[in-house]
Design an enzyme around this catalytic site. Structure first.
Site, PDB file in Angstrom:
ATOM      1  N   LYS A   1       0.886  -1.170   0.000  1.00 48.08           N
ATOM      2  CA  LYS A   1       0.000   0.000   0.000  1.00 48.08           C
ATOM      3  C   LYS A   1       0.918   1.212   0.000  1.00 48.08           C
ATOM      4  O   LYS A   1       1.550   1.530   1.012  1.00 48.08           O
ATOM      5  CB  LYS A   1      -0.907   0.011   1.234  1.00 48.08           C
ATOM      6  CG  LYS A   1      -1.794   1.254   1.257  1.00 48.08           C
ATOM      7  CD  LYS A   1      -2.576   1.411   2.546  1.00 48.08           C
ATOM      8  CE  LYS A   1      -3.139   2.839   2.598  1.00 48.08           C
ATOM      9  NZ  LYS A   1      -3.765   3.141   3.891  1.00 48.08           N
TER      10      LYS A   1
ATOM     11  N   ASN B   1      -9.969   1.792   9.088  1.00 45.94           N
ATOM     12  CA  ASN B   1      -9.156   1.521  10.269  1.00 45.94           C
ATOM     13  C   ASN B   1      -9.677   2.285  11.491  1.00 45.94           C
ATOM     14  O   ASN B   1     -10.304   1.710  12.371  1.00 45.94           O
ATOM     15  CB  ASN B   1      -7.684   1.859  10.001  1.00 45.94           C
ATOM     16  CG  ASN B   1      -6.765   1.426  11.129  1.00 45.94           C
ATOM     17  OD1 ASN B   1      -7.193   1.117  12.241  1.00 45.94           O
ATOM     18  ND2 ASN B   1      -5.493   1.388  10.889  1.00 45.94           N
ATOM     19  N   THR B   2      -9.461   3.592  11.498  1.00 44.73           N
ATOM     20  CA  THR B   2      -9.786   4.395  12.684  1.00 44.73           C
ATOM     21  C   THR B   2     -11.230   4.211  13.162  1.00 44.73           C
ATOM     22  O   THR B   2     -11.479   4.090  14.361  1.00 44.73           O
ATOM     23  CB  THR B   2      -9.536   5.883  12.382  1.00 44.73           C
ATOM     24  OG1 THR B   2      -8.171   6.036  12.005  1.00 44.73           O
ATOM     25  CG2 THR B   2      -9.829   6.759  13.595  1.00 44.73           C
TER      26      THR B   2
ATOM     27  N   GLY C   1      -8.163   9.152   9.164  1.00 38.33           N
ATOM     28  CA  GLY C   1      -8.518   9.193  10.579  1.00 38.33           C
ATOM     29  C   GLY C   1      -9.486  10.298  10.952  1.00 38.33           C
ATOM     30  O   GLY C   1      -9.778  10.493  12.130  1.00 38.33           O
TER      31      GLY C   1
ATOM     32  N   ALA D   1      -9.556   5.834   3.652  1.00 36.07           N
ATOM     33  CA  ALA D   1      -9.360   6.997   4.528  1.00 36.07           C
ATOM     34  C   ALA D   1     -10.595   7.876   4.678  1.00 36.07           C
ATOM     35  O   ALA D   1     -11.257   8.220   3.707  1.00 36.07           O
ATOM     36  CB  ALA D   1      -8.195   7.861   4.078  1.00 36.07           C
ATOM     37  N   GLY D   2     -10.866   8.198   5.919  1.00 37.94           N
ATOM     38  CA  GLY D   2     -11.904   9.175   6.239  1.00 37.94           C
ATOM     39  C   GLY D   2     -13.300   8.614   6.432  1.00 37.94           C
ATOM     40  O   GLY D   2     -14.195   9.332   6.845  1.00 37.94           O
TER      41      GLY D   2
END
Lengths: 257, 70
Positions: A97, A206-207, A158, A184-185
């Site tokens: 990645k 993830n986050t 995040g 992301a986001g």
């Protein structure tokens, strides 16, 4: 659900999961399992030689999941290439990645360095999944050099803001000839479903899972949302209209007119 | 006296006490070698060669591994 195919490899899940920010390796392993994800991102860092329990990823079964090393921390193409080579030489993993993020405040990817690194890595036989701004032209340039996917961000890493770059991501999806992974986001299952309904091939979370009050439950929420969004996309959305359109018959009312 | 730069930090060993190999260094640090990736003076060292790769005064070694990340 139909399979996700990246670089001729088939996956049953369209949810990719990151392993950062979990409160413990136990919770991380349980959340990864619950998410149904088959691709799991990891980072490469110096060993903390003062901490005997430094190996957080011991809980992840490397035969069961495809470990996708990221190049986080790289600020230039050269740094990203070095990290990738190091990882491949030591582990045999040639998936990467690719992320090149020189700006520590918004962690936005550097398009010039990312393209440069992608070109080098593809030539060296890596399977490159680049993390990018939602830029349709950059997406095309990356596909031209041979990346296996493009991974536009919904909003900053995040931030949990959801899909702020919708119009540009729609163009990327329309024009892509490789899988588009929205990365992301994405902060809620509804954001993930939105990406999938738009026709994204997969999402990376993830986050939003790791920092939820109950990460394992949230992992299930994202799993279901990704499946729902994909099914909706494959089903062909019904038309929108400004005015109402009755669902029940407009005849046979129980009144005299 | 001998010095190894381990992960960017100079570590001083008494005369002739520098660990003989990468494997020995990891043992002395209490680090499980199975998950470690090593770069010695900028050159990647395969894990299978940890027991036979000798360390010398003044070398720089990077020990890295996978950590959680997104």
């Amino acid at each position: 659900m139909d399979k996700l195919i990246i670089a001729n490899k088939e996956f049953n899940s369209r949810l990719l999961i990151g392993t950062g920010k979990f409160s413990s390796s136990k919770v991380m392993a349980e959340a990864v399992e619950a998410s149904g994800a088959q691709i799991v991102t990891v980072a490469l860092r110096r060993v903390d030689i003062t901490d005997k329990n430094d190996d957080m990823l011991a809980a992840i079964d490397r035969d069961k999941y495809l470990l996708l090393p990221n190049t986080s921390g790289a600020r230039t193409a050269d740094e990203a290439v070095r990290l990738s080579r190091l990882t491949r030489a030591a582990t045999g993993i040639n998936w990467v990645k690719l992320e090149v993020t020189p700006d520590p405040y918004y962690l936005l990817p550097d398009p010039v360095e990312t393209l440069k690194a992608a070109e080098i890595l593809v030539k060296e036989g890596f399977i490159v999944l680049p993390y990018i701004n939602a830029d349709p032209i950059l997406s095309k340039r990356l596909q031209d050099v041979g990346t296996a996917t493009v991974m536009p961000l919904g909003s900053p890493i995040g931030s949990n803001q959801g899909i702020k770059a919708r119009a540009a991501i729609e163009i990327i999806i329309e024009q892509a000839n490789v899988p588009v992974v929205v990365d992301a986001g994405l902060g809620l299952p509804s954001h993930a479903a939105e990406a999938m309904e738009m026709g994204a091939d997969a999402v990376l979370i993830n986050t939003a899972i790791a920092t939820a009050a109950e990460p394992v439950k949230m992992a299930v929420g994202f799993k279901l949302a990704v499946e729902a969004g994909r099914i909706a996309y494959l089903s062909g959305a019904a038309d929108q209209s400004k005015r109402a359109s009755a669902s029940s018959p407009l005849t046979g009312f129980l009144r005299n007119e | 006296m001998g010095v190894l730069k381990i992960n960017g930090k100079e570590t001083v060993f008494e005369e002739n006490k520098i660990p003989a190999t990468i494997e020995d260094l990891l043992k002395s640090l209490g680090v499980e070698s199975a998950t470690v990736i090593a770069e010695l003076d900028g050159q990647i060292v395969e894990r299978a060669k940890f027991p036979t790769t000798e360390l010398r005064d003044g070398q720089a070694i990077e020990l890295v591994r996978f950590v959680p990340g997104g």
